[in-house]
Design a protein around this motif. Structure first.
Motif, PDB file in Angstrom:
ATOM      1  N   ALA A   1       0.826  -1.210   0.000  1.00 20.32           N
ATOM      2  CA  ALA A   1       0.000   0.000   0.000  1.00 20.32           C
ATOM      3  C   ALA A   1       0.858   1.258   0.000  1.00 20.32           C
ATOM      4  O   ALA A   1       0.514   2.253  -0.651  1.00 20.32           O
ATOM      5  CB  ALA A   1      -0.927  -0.010   1.210  1.00 20.32           C
ATOM      6  N   ARG A   2       1.992   1.236   0.697  1.00 22.38           N
ATOM      7  CA  ARG A   2       2.863   2.414   0.757  1.00 22.38           C
ATOM      8  C   ARG A   2       3.443   2.745  -0.627  1.00 22.38           C
ATOM      9  O   ARG A   2       3.442   3.899  -1.048  1.00 22.38           O
ATOM     10  CB  ARG A   2       3.994   2.172   1.758  1.00 22.38           C
ATOM     11  CG  ARG A   2       4.890   3.384   1.981  1.00 22.38           C
ATOM     12  CD  ARG A   2       5.894   3.156   3.092  1.00 22.38           C
ATOM     13  NE  ARG A   2       5.253   3.119   4.393  1.00 22.38           N
ATOM     14  CZ  ARG A   2       5.064   2.033   5.119  1.00 22.38           C
ATOM     15  NH1 ARG A   2       5.448   0.858   4.652  1.00 22.38           N
ATOM     16  NH2 ARG A   2       4.472   2.090   6.292  1.00 22.38           N
ATOM     17  N   VAL A   3       3.922   1.701  -1.314  1.00 23.33           N
ATOM     18  CA  VAL A   3       4.478   1.910  -2.658  1.00 23.33           C
ATOM     19  C   VAL A   3       3.367   2.347  -3.620  1.00 23.33           C
ATOM     20  O   VAL A   3       3.559   3.249  -4.441  1.00 23.33           O
ATOM     21  CB  VAL A   3       5.153   0.618  -3.167  1.00 23.33           C
ATOM     22  CG1 VAL A   3       5.602   0.783  -4.616  1.00 23.33           C
ATOM     23  CG2 VAL A   3       6.335   0.255  -2.291  1.00 23.33           C
ATOM     24  N   MET A   4       2.199   1.698  -3.511  1.00 20.63           N
ATOM     25  CA  MET A   4       1.061   2.035  -4.368  1.00 20.63           C
ATOM     26  C   MET A   4       0.631   3.485  -4.154  1.00 20.63           C
ATOM     27  O   MET A   4       0.371   4.216  -5.112  1.00 20.63           O
ATOM     28  CB  MET A   4      -0.114   1.091  -4.072  1.00 20.63           C
ATOM     29  CG  MET A   4      -1.343   1.331  -4.938  1.00 20.63           C
ATOM     30  SD  MET A   4      -2.765   0.321  -4.403  1.00 20.63           S
ATOM     31  CE  MET A   4      -2.153  -1.326  -4.765  1.00 20.63           C
ATOM     32  N   HIS A   5       0.591   3.900  -2.894  1.00 24.65           N
ATOM     33  CA  HIS A   5       0.133   5.251  -2.569  1.00 24.65           C
ATOM     34  C   HIS A   5       1.117   6.304  -3.079  1.00 24.65           C
ATOM     35  O   HIS A   5       0.703   7.358  -3.592  1.00 24.65           O
ATOM     36  CB  HIS A   5      -0.039   5.392  -1.055  1.00 24.65           C
ATOM     37  CG  HIS A   5      -0.954   6.505  -0.657  1.00 24.65           C
ATOM     38  ND1 HIS A   5      -2.321   6.439  -0.781  1.00 24.65           N
ATOM     39  CD2 HIS A   5      -0.692   7.745  -0.152  1.00 24.65           C
ATOM     40  CE1 HIS A   5      -2.870   7.567  -0.365  1.00 24.65           C
ATOM     41  NE2 HIS A   5      -1.899   8.378   0.012  1.00 24.65           N
ATOM     42  N   LEU A   6       2.398   6.009  -2.938  1.00 23.36           N
ATOM     43  CA  LEU A   6       3.425   6.938  -3.412  1.00 23.36           C
ATOM     44  C   LEU A   6       3.317   7.157  -4.919  1.00 23.36           C
ATOM     45  O   LEU A   6       3.224   8.296  -5.390  1.00 23.36           O
ATOM     46  CB  LEU A   6       4.811   6.386  -3.063  1.00 23.36           C
ATOM     47  CG  LEU A   6       6.008   7.110  -3.684  1.00 23.36           C
ATOM     48  CD1 LEU A   6       6.077   8.551  -3.200  1.00 23.36           C
ATOM     49  CD2 LEU A   6       7.297   6.374  -3.365  1.00 23.36           C
ATOM     50  N   SER A   7       3.306   6.077  -5.673  1.00 18.32           N
ATOM     51  CA  SER A   7       3.241   6.182  -7.131  1.00 18.32           C
ATOM     52  C   SER A   7       1.928   6.803  -7.591  1.00 18.32           C
ATOM     53  O   SER A   7       1.911   7.725  -8.417  1.00 18.32           O
ATOM     54  CB  SER A   7       3.412   4.798  -7.759  1.00 18.32           C
ATOM     55  OG  SER A   7       3.310   4.869  -9.161  1.00 18.32           O
ATOM     56  N   ALA A   8       0.811   6.313  -7.041  1.00 21.71           N
ATOM     57  CA  ALA A   8      -0.508   6.793  -7.456  1.00 21.71           C
ATOM     58  C   ALA A   8      -0.719   8.265  -7.117  1.00 21.71           C
ATOM     59  O   ALA A   8      -1.414   8.980  -7.839  1.00 21.71           O
ATOM     60  CB  ALA A   8      -1.603   5.953  -6.810  1.00 21.71           C
TER      61      ALA A   8
ATOM     62  N   ALA B   1      12.583  18.005  -8.464  1.00 20.92           N
ATOM     63  CA  ALA B   1      11.966  17.198  -7.405  1.00 20.92           C
ATOM     64  C   ALA B   1      12.049  15.710  -7.725  1.00 20.92           C
ATOM     65  O   ALA B   1      11.699  14.881  -6.879  1.00 20.92           O
ATOM     66  CB  ALA B   1      10.512  17.615  -7.212  1.00 20.92           C
ATOM     67  N   ASP B   2      12.481  15.387  -8.945  1.00 19.69           N
ATOM     68  CA  ASP B   2      12.658  14.000  -9.393  1.00 19.69           C
ATOM     69  C   ASP B   2      11.352  13.204  -9.249  1.00 19.69           C
ATOM     70  O   ASP B   2      11.353  12.052  -8.813  1.00 19.69           O
ATOM     71  CB  ASP B   2      13.777  13.322  -8.594  1.00 19.69           C
ATOM     72  CG  ASP B   2      14.311  12.073  -9.296  1.00 19.69           C
ATOM     73  OD1 ASP B   2      14.097  11.945 -10.522  1.00 19.69           O
ATOM     74  OD2 ASP B   2      14.902  11.220  -8.615  1.00 19.69           O
ATOM     75  N   ILE B   3      10.256  13.804  -9.639  1.00 24.34           N
ATOM     76  CA  ILE B   3       8.951  13.182  -9.453  1.00 24.34           C
ATOM     77  C   ILE B   3       8.763  11.961 -10.344  1.00 24.34           C
ATOM     78  O   ILE B   3       8.049  11.019  -9.977  1.00 24.34           O
ATOM     79  CB  ILE B   3       7.833  14.231  -9.667  1.00 24.34           C
ATOM     80  CG1 ILE B   3       7.872  15.222  -8.500  1.00 24.34           C
ATOM     81  CG2 ILE B   3       6.458  13.580  -9.770  1.00 24.34           C
ATOM     82  CD1 ILE B   3       6.885  16.339  -8.599  1.00 24.34           C
ATOM     83  N   PHE B   4       9.426  11.933 -11.496  1.00 27.67           N
ATOM     84  CA  PHE B   4       9.328  10.751 -12.347  1.00 27.67           C
ATOM     85  C   PHE B   4       9.805   9.492 -11.611  1.00 27.67           C
ATOM     86  O   PHE B   4       9.288   8.393 -11.842  1.00 27.67           O
ATOM     87  CB  PHE B   4      10.122  10.939 -13.636  1.00 27.67           C
ATOM     88  CG  PHE B   4       9.442  11.819 -14.649  1.00 27.67           C
ATOM     89  CD1 PHE B   4       8.179  11.497 -15.144  1.00 27.67           C
ATOM     90  CD2 PHE B   4      10.059  12.977 -15.101  1.00 27.67           C
ATOM     91  CE1 PHE B   4       7.542  12.305 -16.075  1.00 27.67           C
ATOM     92  CE2 PHE B   4       9.432  13.797 -16.036  1.00 27.67           C
ATOM     93  CZ  PHE B   4       8.174  13.460 -16.517  1.00 27.67           C
TER      94      PHE B   4
ATOM     95  N   VAL C   1      12.190   5.153  -6.729  1.00 27.55           N
ATOM     96  CA  VAL C   1      12.466   5.481  -5.324  1.00 27.55           C
ATOM     97  C   VAL C   1      11.197   5.196  -4.536  1.00 27.55           C
ATOM     98  O   VAL C   1      10.112   5.578  -4.962  1.00 27.55           O
ATOM     99  CB  VAL C   1      12.855   6.973  -5.172  1.00 27.55           C
ATOM    100  CG1 VAL C   1      13.109   7.308  -3.709  1.00 27.55           C
ATOM    101  CG2 VAL C   1      14.080   7.293  -6.011  1.00 27.55           C
ATOM    102  N   GLU C   2      11.315   4.522  -3.416  1.00 31.49           N
ATOM    103  CA  GLU C   2      10.122   4.089  -2.676  1.00 31.49           C
ATOM    104  C   GLU C   2       9.762   4.986  -1.498  1.00 31.49           C
ATOM    105  O   GLU C   2       8.786   4.736  -0.801  1.00 31.49           O
ATOM    106  CB  GLU C   2      10.306   2.649  -2.187  1.00 31.49           C
ATOM    107  CG  GLU C   2      10.422   1.645  -3.330  1.00 31.49           C
ATOM    108  CD  GLU C   2      10.424   0.205  -2.845  1.00 31.49           C
ATOM    109  OE1 GLU C   2      10.215  -0.015  -1.632  1.00 31.49           O
ATOM    110  OE2 GLU C   2      10.646  -0.694  -3.677  1.00 31.49           O
ATOM    111  N   PHE C   3      10.561   6.033  -1.264  1.00 34.00           N
ATOM    112  CA  PHE C   3      10.260   6.964  -0.185  1.00 34.00           C
ATOM    113  C   PHE C   3      10.439   8.390  -0.689  1.00 34.00           C
ATOM    114  O   PHE C   3      11.404   8.693  -1.390  1.00 34.00           O
ATOM    115  CB  PHE C   3      11.177   6.718   1.024  1.00 34.00           C
ATOM    116  CG  PHE C   3      10.970   5.383   1.681  1.00 34.00           C
ATOM    117  CD1 PHE C   3       9.992   5.222   2.654  1.00 34.00           C
ATOM    118  CD2 PHE C   3      11.738   4.290   1.303  1.00 34.00           C
ATOM    119  CE1 PHE C   3       9.792   3.991   3.253  1.00 34.00           C
ATOM    120  CE2 PHE C   3      11.546   3.056   1.894  1.00 34.00           C
ATOM    121  CZ  PHE C   3      10.569   2.899   2.870  1.00 34.00           C
ATOM    122  N   VAL C   4       9.510   9.264  -0.317  1.00 30.43           N
ATOM    123  CA  VAL C   4       9.590  10.673  -0.728  1.00 30.43           C
ATOM    124  C   VAL C   4      10.498  11.416   0.229  1.00 30.43           C
ATOM    125  O   VAL C   4      10.427  11.231   1.449  1.00 30.43           O
ATOM    126  CB  VAL C   4       8.191  11.333  -0.724  1.00 30.43           C
ATOM    127  CG1 VAL C   4       8.296  12.771  -1.198  1.00 30.43           C
ATOM    128  CG2 VAL C   4       7.239  10.569  -1.608  1.00 30.43           C
TER     129      VAL C   4
END
Length: 227
Positions: free
Chosen positions: A108-115, A172-175, A182-185
């Protein structure tokens, strides 16, 4: 203006505000982030209820390039929003903390970050595809007082905001977040709230600008082809 159209405008404006608040996590904090996320989901559902005619028309009429792009974008945005809703509930430590969820946190954490970042880009593009309506309203309000010089000033500001937003987006390297490289903001908590919101407004402006002019360009190509 009809009542339904007023409601649509209010909801769209509120969704845009919620989007900015959600992206400024380091400013609003964890609790308010969850509140805004829940509000965004409610507004998103209301938006679709008010635009239910769009679903009814999906199997009707011809699919020209503009309509194909709009339909694909809306479908992707719908998938992203449901991904955000699911992952947000799983990760919730405040609003949905009462739910007996004990697993699936890592996914869920990875999904939430990307989404989150896909949703930011897609919602901005969606606004851009409909920006002609907003521009039309401003033109109508300006009426005969509109001047060519003012129009060029507005265009210049739009280009400047779009360029600044593109630079912010790149730095910000959002891509990397969108494609889960990257898995953490990495949030800069020393950055002022005003600068955080200014950067996100500019980044939103970049994708609105892109959506608007892509839509406009396709429309002109289609018109030229018909001639």
């Amino acid at each position: 203006m009809k009542t339904k159209m007023r409601w649509k405008m209010v909801i769209d404006i509120l969704m845009s505000v919620m989007l900015l608040l959600l992206m400024a996590y380091q400013v609003v904090g964890d609790y308010l982030h969850e509140i805004c996320g829940t509000a965004m989901l409610v507004l998103f559902l209301m938006h679709h209820i008010l635009n239910v005619r769009w679903y009814k028309s999906l199997l009707k009429g011809k699919y020209m390039p503009q309509r194909v792009i709009g339909t694909m974008l809306n479908g992707a945005l719908l998938a992203v929003m449901f991904s955000l809703a699911y992952s947000g509930v799983v990760l919730s430590r405040h609003v949905f903390d009462f739910l007996p969820i004990t697993s699936g946190m890592a996914l869920a954490r990875v999904m939430h970050l990307s989404a989150s970042y896909w949703g930011f880009v897609l919602m901005s593009l969606h606004i851009g595809l409909h920006w002609g309506m907003v521009a039309g309203m401003f033109h109508k309000l300006a009426g005969e007082k509109r001047r060519p010089v003012l129009a060029w000033i507005v265009r210049f500001l739009a280009v400047a905001i779009a360029i600044y937003g593109a630079v912010c987006f790149w730095y910000a390297d959002i891509f990397s977040y969108m494609f889960v490289k990257v898995e953490f903001v990495f949030f800069d908590y020393e950055k002022s709230a005003a600068l955080v919101f200014a950067e996100h407004i500019a980044m939103m402006g970049t994708w609105i600008f892109a959506g608007y002019y892509v839509q406009k360009g396709i429309g002109r190509l289609a018109a030229a082809k018909r001639k």
